[in-house]
Design an enzyme around this catalytic site. Sequence first.
Site, PDB file in Angstrom:
ATOM      1  N   HIS A  77      35.828  29.360  53.866  1.00  0.00           N
ATOM      2  CA  HIS A  77      36.712  28.229  54.130  1.00  0.00           C
ATOM      3  C   HIS A  77      36.144  26.970  53.586  1.00  0.00           C
ATOM      4  O   HIS A  77      35.123  26.728  53.516  1.00  0.00           O
ATOM      5  CB  HIS A  77      36.080  27.973  55.786  1.00  0.00           C
ATOM      6  N   TRP A  88      30.464  27.435  54.528  1.00  0.00           N
ATOM      7  CA  TRP A  88      29.231  28.483  54.631  1.00  0.00           C
ATOM      8  C   TRP A  88      29.795  29.815  55.139  1.00  0.00           C
ATOM      9  O   TRP A  88      29.019  30.469  55.918  1.00  0.00           O
ATOM     10  CB  TRP A  88      28.007  28.196  55.130  1.00  0.00           C
ATOM     11  N   HIS A  89      30.890  30.204  54.807  1.00  0.00           N
ATOM     12  CA  HIS A  89      31.568  31.406  55.398  1.00  0.00           C
ATOM     13  C   HIS A  89      32.115  32.410  54.316  1.00  0.00           C
ATOM     14  O   HIS A  89      33.114  32.834  54.376  1.00  0.00           O
ATOM     15  CB  HIS A  89      32.851  31.074  56.381  1.00  0.00           C
ATOM     16  N   GLN A  90      31.236  32.491  53.219  1.00  0.00           N
ATOM     17  CA  GLN A  90      31.584  33.533  52.131  1.00  0.00           C
ATOM     18  C   GLN A  90      31.836  34.982  52.626  1.00  0.00           C
ATOM     19  O   GLN A  90      31.070  35.338  53.592  1.00  0.00           O
ATOM     20  CB  GLN A  90      30.399  33.627  51.190  1.00  0.00           C
TER      21      GLN A  90
END
Length: 537
Positions: free
Chosen positions: A323, A472-474
Amino acid sequence: MNNIQLNQHDFAAAVRANQAALRGALAASYDFIVCGAGSSGSVVAARLAENPEVRVLLLEAGGDDEVASVIEPAQWPLNLNTERDWGFVAQPNRHLNGRAIPMNMGKVLGGGSSINVMLWARGHRADWDYFAAEAGDAAWNYASVLKIYQRIEDWHGPADPERRGTGGPVYVAPAHQPKPAATVMLDAARSLGVPTFDSPNGAMMEGHGGAAINDLRIRDGKRLSVFRSYTYPRMAQPNLTVLTGALVSRLTFENNRVTGVEVLLDGEPRLFGAAREVVLSLGAVNTPKLLMQSGIGPEQELRRHGIPVRQHLAGVGQNHQDHVSFGCIWEYKAPQEVGNGGSEATLYWKSDAALDAPDMLHCQVEFPVPSAENAGPHVPQHGWTMFAGLAHPKSRGQVLLSGRQPTDTAVIHANTLGDPDDVKAALRSVEMCRELGNAAAFRPLVERESMPGQLAPQDMENWLRNSAVTYWHQSCTAKMGRDELSVVNADLQVYGIARLRIADASIMPRITTGNTMAPCVVIGERAADLIKADYGI
């Protein structure tokens, strides 16, 4: 001390003594080895250890979570770029004016759930139905996953028995006494025709979206990590060994059957056998890295580093998704308190009603957060940020190797804004964000819009490229599915490799709508259910 405090103190002492004894007498082999103590791995290890006859080893490269910056919700930013953060940085990106943006990821017991903003976001109905369609298995659809959420939640909000659960290990509640910036945001959303809900989960994530006060993993003013909710309560058991400072370096094999793992334990090489299975829960960067360094992945990438190919899987490290967001900032008329870690309200909305899920993900933060490139004297000392985000960006990146050694860092080509449609979507998201922040509802609270302000089209696009940051949504780098880029099947088993599963955000076929912690817990629960069924435990 009262009885509860005494019991907690006694249990903590029992955990320390038990884990010290287990670490001092490590076995050569365990039934199951779970690699990574984050939001999925903590669940898998705890669920398998429910059976006292099953020996479980949980390996975590990071350290202990008993530090103030983990426990205290407001201190979460203090963990970034410390020993509790892998400190990943994406490669310089021409679509971001050459910027190399940080891609922080938790390196501590609890993983991201120990350093994140504590939001509980289940994902949209369409996300889970897409998972099921890609996997060819209805057990991944929304109706099935909703039952898992009901089973695991301990919901402390407005009653919703059709969608929420009580008594489970996951305490969830709406932000306690949200600050004015959050409540006013809901008023502003309603003025734009966006409906508001009691929760950003449940009904809100079954339709076009809406706005709501966040559901958080905070209790009595303290963080609740997934590790603390699942794994820690079982750490006094003799069948669960939790090792920190344990960097998993390679898988070991007999032909194409995984037999265990090589580990650097406090820097010293160790070998642990797995009598039944190894589960990888290392996250969307380190899971594909370990696979490739163990000979599983794209043949061309492996040969480039002189790694013998054990199993060619073209999708390992591909399909990287995240995101992306753009910080719009307003100056307060007077300083305001920050509550519950600073993120108390959110908005999901569709720019086009024909979409299957919201494409806008707006996350409010109660202090100013510019990108490094946009920071400067024009950023207010006291203000709030609305991150105008893309819930389903079309850009796809990849994770590659820099070398074959376990200490060689992964190379992340995030390719943020690489798809022109993402730039168009970002412009729409920022436009709506500005309408929200400049709505009449905010006038008693806000002095002015600090950024981006009214810019010419070319200037606005340049601002986007300079302001883009990660949520921080890898995810999605070892995806579940049935096509040539799929890495795991519906049972999370790695294609072509026996006794190896993956349970973390990397298996997502596409990124879920919203923060990824809650879906990672579901992935952990699914993995544990599948393993228990296969082995009758």
